[in-house]
Write a protein that holds these residues in place. Structure first.
Motif, PDB file in Angstrom:
ATOM      1  N   GLU A   1       0.839  -1.194   0.000  1.00 49.96           N
ATOM      2  CA  GLU A   1       0.000   0.000   0.000  1.00 49.96           C
ATOM      3  C   GLU A   1       0.873   1.241   0.000  1.00 49.96           C
ATOM      4  N   ARG A   2       0.272   2.373  -0.355  1.00 45.85           N
ATOM      5  CA  ARG A   2       1.004   3.637  -0.303  1.00 45.85           C
ATOM      6  C   ARG A   2       1.375   3.913   1.144  1.00 45.85           C
TER       7      ARG A   2
ATOM      8  N   GLN B   1       6.603   1.751   1.176  1.00 45.86           N
ATOM      9  CA  GLN B   1       6.663   1.809  -0.284  1.00 45.86           C
ATOM     10  C   GLN B   1       7.767   2.780  -0.739  1.00 45.86           C
TER      11      GLN B   1
ATOM     12  N   PRO C   1       6.144  -0.237  -9.147  1.00 46.61           N
ATOM     13  CA  PRO C   1       5.143  -0.338  -8.082  1.00 46.61           C
ATOM     14  C   PRO C   1       3.982  -1.224  -8.494  1.00 46.61           C
TER      15      PRO C   1
ATOM     16  N   ASP D   1       0.109  -2.345  -7.308  1.00 47.44           N
ATOM     17  CA  ASP D   1      -1.020  -1.940  -6.477  1.00 47.44           C
ATOM     18  C   ASP D   1      -1.713  -3.170  -5.899  1.00 47.44           C
TER      19      ASP D   1
ATOM     20  N   THR E   1      -4.492  -3.516  -4.658  1.00 45.41           N
ATOM     21  CA  THR E   1      -5.933  -3.563  -4.905  1.00 45.41           C
ATOM     22  C   THR E   1      -6.263  -4.138  -6.280  1.00 45.41           C
TER      23      THR E   1
END
Length: 109
Positions: A76-77, A81, A97, A99, A101
């Motif tokens: 997650e951000r 990260q 990166p 994600d 989700t």
């Protein structure tokens, strides 16, 4: 040779040939324990933590890397990260990166 970043009006001046890690390292003597990041939940991260975490992760990446390439970072951000991004660059690799989700099928590409 690169020059260290200089503080100008509370921020960092851009310096030619200066990497993100050199800018971060330049913050340690005067601002190591001050806030470098504020996450989405209001948590803070210091310059020292970012530098130390990125150094540890970079060493691990270099131990396991078999040469130039990309590293996918699935998280997650967060400060973790950012540390992963800095570590990847410090290890001389390409940061990609991922994600969390996204559907699993998409992450497999």
């Amino acid at each position: 040779s690169s020059q260290p970043a200089r503080r100008v009006g509370g921020g960092l001046a851009r310096t030619a040939n200066c990497t993100s890690m050199e800018i971060l390292r330049g913050q340690l003597p005067s601002a190591g324990d001050t806030t470098a990041l504020i996450d989405l939940r209001g948590g803070t991260t210091t310059y020292r933590w970012l530098h130390d975490r990125a150094a540890l992760l970079a060493a691990e990446l270099q131990r396991h890397a078999s040469g130039p390439g990309a590293v996918g970072v699935l998280c997650e951000r967060s400060a973790v990260q950012v540390a992963g991004m800095l570590a990847t660059w410090r290890a001389g690799l390409i940061y990609c990166p991922l994600d969390p989700t996204l559907p699993p099928q998409r992450l497999q590409l």
